[in-house]
Write a protein that holds these residues in place. Structure first.
Motif, PDB file in Angstrom:
ATOM      1  N   ARG A   9      13.461   2.907  11.464  1.00 39.84           N
ATOM      2  CA  ARG A   9      14.143   3.498  12.617  1.00 39.84           C
ATOM      3  C   ARG A   9      15.162   2.517  13.191  1.00 39.84           C
ATOM      4  O   ARG A   9      16.235   2.906  13.622  1.00 39.84           O
ATOM      5  N   PHE A  13      19.178   3.024  13.625  1.00 43.52           N
ATOM      6  CA  PHE A  13      19.891   2.760  14.888  1.00 43.52           C
ATOM      7  C   PHE A  13      21.060   1.809  14.658  1.00 43.52           C
ATOM      8  O   PHE A  13      22.178   2.040  15.122  1.00 43.52           O
ATOM      9  N   ARG A  16      23.946   3.558  12.857  1.00 44.16           N
ATOM     10  CA  ARG A  16      24.740   4.425  13.744  1.00 44.16           C
ATOM     11  C   ARG A  16      25.644   3.586  14.648  1.00 44.16           C
ATOM     12  O   ARG A  16      26.815   3.883  14.838  1.00 44.16           O
ATOM     13  N   SER A  17      25.067   2.502  15.197  1.00 41.80           N
ATOM     14  CA  SER A  17      25.871   1.651  16.074  1.00 41.80           C
ATOM     15  C   SER A  17      27.047   1.049  15.313  1.00 41.80           C
ATOM     16  O   SER A  17      28.146   0.932  15.837  1.00 41.80           O
ATOM     17  N   ARG A  20      29.828   3.746  14.276  1.00 44.79           N
ATOM     18  CA  ARG A  20      30.490   4.365  15.429  1.00 44.79           C
ATOM     19  C   ARG A  20      31.373   3.384  16.175  1.00 44.79           C
ATOM     20  O   ARG A  20      32.117   3.768  17.068  1.00 44.79           O
ATOM     21  N   ASN A  88      25.089  -9.644  27.051  1.00 42.71           N
ATOM     22  CA  ASN A  88      25.070  -8.543  28.019  1.00 42.71           C
ATOM     23  C   ASN A  88      23.656  -8.023  28.294  1.00 42.71           C
ATOM     24  O   ASN A  88      23.492  -7.008  28.957  1.00 42.71           O
ATOM     25  N   GLY A  89      22.646  -8.727  27.809  1.00 41.78           N
ATOM     26  CA  GLY A  89      21.280  -8.418  28.229  1.00 41.78           C
ATOM     27  C   GLY A  89      20.543  -7.410  27.367  1.00 41.78           C
ATOM     28  O   GLY A  89      19.385  -7.095  27.632  1.00 41.78           O
ATOM     29  N   ILE A  90      21.210  -6.887  26.327  1.00 41.02           N
ATOM     30  CA  ILE A  90      20.540  -5.900  25.473  1.00 41.02           C
ATOM     31  C   ILE A  90      19.334  -6.534  24.779  1.00 41.02           C
ATOM     32  O   ILE A  90      18.267  -5.934  24.681  1.00 41.02           O
ATOM     33  N   ARG A  93      16.426  -7.109  27.315  1.00 35.40           N
ATOM     34  CA  ARG A  93      15.724  -5.860  27.599  1.00 35.40           C
ATOM     35  C   ARG A  93      14.798  -5.487  26.453  1.00 35.40           C
ATOM     36  O   ARG A  93      13.653  -5.106  26.645  1.00 35.40           O
TER      37      ARG A  93
ATOM     38  N   ALA B  85      21.550  -5.785  32.587  1.00 31.73           N
ATOM     39  CA  ALA B  85      21.279  -5.501  31.186  1.00 31.73           C
ATOM     40  C   ALA B  85      22.126  -4.318  30.775  1.00 31.73           C
ATOM     41  O   ALA B  85      22.053  -3.253  31.368  1.00 31.73           O
ATOM     42  N   ALA B  86      22.964  -4.528  29.779  1.00 30.26           N
ATOM     43  CA  ALA B  86      23.776  -3.432  29.292  1.00 30.26           C
ATOM     44  C   ALA B  86      22.914  -2.518  28.434  1.00 30.26           C
ATOM     45  O   ALA B  86      21.773  -2.836  28.122  1.00 30.26           O
ATOM     46  N   VAL B  87      23.478  -1.374  28.091  1.00 28.08           N
ATOM     47  CA  VAL B  87      22.786  -0.406  27.270  1.00 28.08           C
ATOM     48  C   VAL B  87      23.609  -0.309  25.986  1.00 28.08           C
ATOM     49  O   VAL B  87      24.833  -0.329  26.065  1.00 28.08           O
ATOM     50  N   PRO B  88      22.966  -0.233  24.819  1.00 27.21           N
ATOM     51  CA  PRO B  88      23.757  -0.120  23.590  1.00 27.21           C
ATOM     52  C   PRO B  88      24.787   1.006  23.724  1.00 27.21           C
ATOM     53  O   PRO B  88      24.402   2.155  23.992  1.00 27.21           O
ATOM     54  N   PRO B  89      26.064   0.715  23.575  1.00 26.55           N
ATOM     55  CA  PRO B  89      27.110   1.650  23.990  1.00 26.55           C
ATOM     56  C   PRO B  89      27.367   2.814  23.043  1.00 26.55           C
ATOM     57  O   PRO B  89      27.906   3.828  23.456  1.00 26.55           O
ATOM     58  N   MET B  90      26.975   2.670  21.770  1.00 24.60           N
ATOM     59  CA  MET B  90      27.449   3.646  20.782  1.00 24.60           C
ATOM     60  C   MET B  90      26.526   4.847  20.596  1.00 24.60           C
ATOM     61  O   MET B  90      26.863   5.779  19.895  1.00 24.60           O
ATOM     62  N   LEU B  91      25.349   4.809  21.222  1.00 23.09           N
ATOM     63  CA  LEU B  91      24.444   5.950  21.073  1.00 23.09           C
ATOM     64  C   LEU B  91      24.634   6.923  22.222  1.00 23.09           C
ATOM     65  O   LEU B  91      25.183   6.585  23.262  1.00 23.09           O
ATOM     66  N   GLU B  95      19.800  10.027  22.209  1.00 23.68           N
ATOM     67  CA  GLU B  95      19.460   9.171  21.061  1.00 23.68           C
ATOM     68  C   GLU B  95      18.787   7.885  21.520  1.00 23.68           C
ATOM     69  O   GLU B  95      17.811   7.431  20.929  1.00 23.68           O
ATOM     70  N   LEU B  99      15.086   6.588  20.832  1.00 25.13           N
ATOM     71  CA  LEU B  99      14.836   5.294  20.174  1.00 25.13           C
ATOM     72  C   LEU B  99      13.772   4.518  20.943  1.00 25.13           C
ATOM     73  O   LEU B  99      12.808   4.013  20.376  1.00 25.13           O
ATOM     74  N   ARG B 126      28.005   9.829  24.787  1.00 17.91           N
ATOM     75  CA  ARG B 126      27.836   8.428  24.371  1.00 17.91           C
ATOM     76  C   ARG B 126      27.696   7.543  25.609  1.00 17.91           C
ATOM     77  O   ARG B 126      28.384   7.765  26.617  1.00 17.91           O
ATOM     78  N   ASP B 139      19.371   2.929  32.481  1.00 13.57           N
ATOM     79  CA  ASP B 139      18.530   1.734  32.535  1.00 13.57           C
ATOM     80  C   ASP B 139      17.147   2.048  33.075  1.00 13.57           C
ATOM     81  O   ASP B 139      16.130   1.647  32.517  1.00 13.57           O
TER      82      ASP B 139
END
Lengths: 257, 296
Positions: A9, A13, A16-17, A20, A88-90, A93, B85-91, B95, B99, B126, B139
């Motif tokens: 999975r 992910f 896709r990232s 895109r 950026n904190g991803i 998290r 904290a950013a969020v993955p931008p492309m989903l 989605e 995940l 998106r 978030d």
């Protein structure tokens, strides 16, 4: 869910990232193709001397470019993407969720390997159809070389993030390290093994990757198996060193201040 | 059952003692507000509870286990909404929620979570196309998706417009109704007042006050403020009572507001004066907070 399921999975992910994102898709994917067309056109019909073998430029260049594509998809892509996500904190998290770190890494590495394989196939087929290069002699050796190279350069990409202070600096540092080594290693034009540049390049994994790829493609039927053990071992050693460094020093959180 | 116990927590960065013997506890099912100026040790405390930092001293348990060694089992029961904290931008929103659902053993339905944070209309969008406030709500959604028992909300509404803040507050209230334990940090005192059952104020690495919002307000020796503007020939020297001046406003602090107000207005009437913008107010939680943390 099973461990394999979790990892798959994550791969999906990451895929896709990747596709895109126009920037990553362009630099990792279109870049090698553009290089292919530019250099193959520039040196069309020329002969090059690789050790004792004389071969057409394209027969040297296509395997070199396969290696270049793999390094871009693995090393450059991972070093820059992970630096950005750390900043950026991803990553922070993600570290707070139950997702095991190995599963995250497996996703990143698996996705880079997929891109590497697609790129290698595309480059090779393009080379065969458009530039008339020889069909790779040892497909099994080519596959193993791509596998070893991809894993080693994924690990090196992760290890690279250790010295990258922030996301803004990432592209400059990564390319500043990567591109000079790529050039002296003979990616775009062979560098004679007796030259000083080649002597320097011998210390780094890039030249060994290209050598191993060339041995696997083997346009002049020089090798019985296509496996270049020494080059593969040196690459693997670099990869192993990078894994150890990453385990010890990889950061999930941005550097403060 | 107590959700969090912190006893004598200490943490230094080099020579800097960020947290110096902090103790508090959070009961199951309550909203616990952790307040304090930037640099007071609040974030360090939270990050130790979240498992991101090690501690130098003291005892800490989160849901009965040590957060430093709790590992995956603990992370399955805790939801984090981090400060930056950013969020993955492309989903897309859906989605991404799907995940994250996969990371937890018994997640809440994706549609329910998306609705809870008011992003149903943006579910197919998106992430990079969402506004800042919408990303922040996403978030929050990602923090809740695993149906955690305990949720850390680190400044969840910073940068929200007033209506988005109200909406977020309702989300927090709903979570409380579901029986979740919530640890909230915020710089907005109205937020703490509205949401928190109990508040702990940290300054210079130590707890300076603890209690319900009401007891904190009552704790400042019951002083009431009488304010009015100094204009129309009103000078501080002529006033019958001791006042301090703050930006052209006279403030009289009194423990006996009825009597003081009577004195003041009797004097004003005798002088034939109207006191402009006269106000009588108990100190707000914000006043109390500023008083508690003024040495920072």
């Amino acid at each position: 869910m099973s461990s394999t399921g979790i990892a798959l999975r994550q791969v999906s992910f990451e895929q896709r990232s990747f596709w895109r994102n126009p920037a990553s898709a362009f630099f990792a994917f279109l870049f090698p193709i553009i290089f292919l067309v530019v250099f193959a056109t520039l040196f069309k019909g020329q002969k090059v001397q690789i050790g004792s073998v004389q071969t057409s430029y394209d027969d040297y260049y296509i395997p070199a470019l396969v290696a270049f594509g793999v390094m871009g998809a693995c090393f450059t892509n991972i070093a820059i993407t992970l630096s950005l996500r750390r900043d950026n904190g991803i990553l922070k998290r993600l570290r707070g969720t139950p997702l095991p770190p190995w599963a995250f890494i497996a996703g990143v590495v698996g996705s880079s390997i997929i891109v590497s394989i697609v790129l290698a196939l595309l480059t090779t087929v393009f080379g065969i159809l458009v530039y008339g290069v020889h069909v790779p002699q040892h497909v099994d050796a080519a596959a193993v070389t791509i596998g070893v190279g991809a894993l080693a350069f994924c690990a090196l990409g992760m290890a690279m993030t250790i010295v990258i202070p922030n996301a803004e600096a990432a592209p400059a540092i990564v390319n500043g390290v990567f591109l000079p080594i790529v050039f002296i290693s003979g990616t775009f034009f062979p560098v004679a093994s007796t030259s000083v540049l080649a002597q320097i390049a011998e210390w780094f994994p890039v030249r060994h990757f290209i050598n191993a790829m060339f041995t696997a493609f083997d346009p002049a039927h020089q090798s019985s198996s296509g496996f270049n053990g020494t080059d593969l071992l040196i690459m693997a050693a670099w990869g192993a060193g990078a894994v150890v460094l990453s385990v010890l020093r990889f950061r999930w959180e941005p550097r403060k201040g | 059952m107590t959700a969090i116990v912190v006893d004598g927590l200490c943490k230094s960065y080099g020579a800097v003692e960020a947290v110096r013997g902090v103790s508090f506890h959070v009961e199951e099912g309550e909203v616990f507000g952790l307040l304090g100026p930037n640099g007071a040790g609040k974030t360090t405390t939270i990050e130790i509870l979240e498992g991101y930092r090690t501690r130098d001293g003291g005892d800490v348990t989160v849901l009965g286990v040590d957060p430093h060694t709790g590992g995956r089992k603990l992370r399955e029961r805790v939801g984090l909404v981090l400060q930056e904290a950013a969020v993955p931008p492309m989903l897309s929103v859906t989605e991404l929620v799907e995940l994250y659902r996969g990371y937890y053993p018994s997640p809440r339905p994706a549609a329910e979570i998306i609705e809870l944070v008011g992003l149903t209309e943006k579910a197919g969008e998106r992430v990079r196309k969402l506004s800042g406030g919408q990303q922040r709500r996403l978030d929050v959604a990602l923090g809740l998706v695993g149906d955690p028992e305990l949720i850390f909300l680190d400044e969840p509404t910073t940068g929200f417009d007033p209506s988005a803040r109200r909406a977020a507050w309702e989300v927090v209230r709903n979570m409380r109704t579901l029986g979740k334990t919530i640890v909230l940090t915020t710089h907005y005192m109205d937020e703490a007042q509205y949401l928190a059952d109990r508040i702990c104020v940290i300054a210079a690495g130590q707890v300076v006050a603890q209690g319900t919002p009401e007891t904190l307000r009552a704790g400042t020796d019951q002083v009431t403020h009488i304010r009015f503007e100094l204009r129309d020939g009103l000078a501080v020297a002529t006033l019958p009572l001791k006042a301090r001046i703050d930006g052209g406003v006279a403030i009289i602090e009194t423990a006996t507001p009825t009597r003081t107000l009577n004195e003041l207005t009797t004097w004003a009437l005798a002088q034939g004066l109207e006191l402009p913008n006269l106000e009588v107010a108990r100190p707000s939680l914000e006043d109390v907070y500023l008083e508690l943390t003024k040495n920072e």
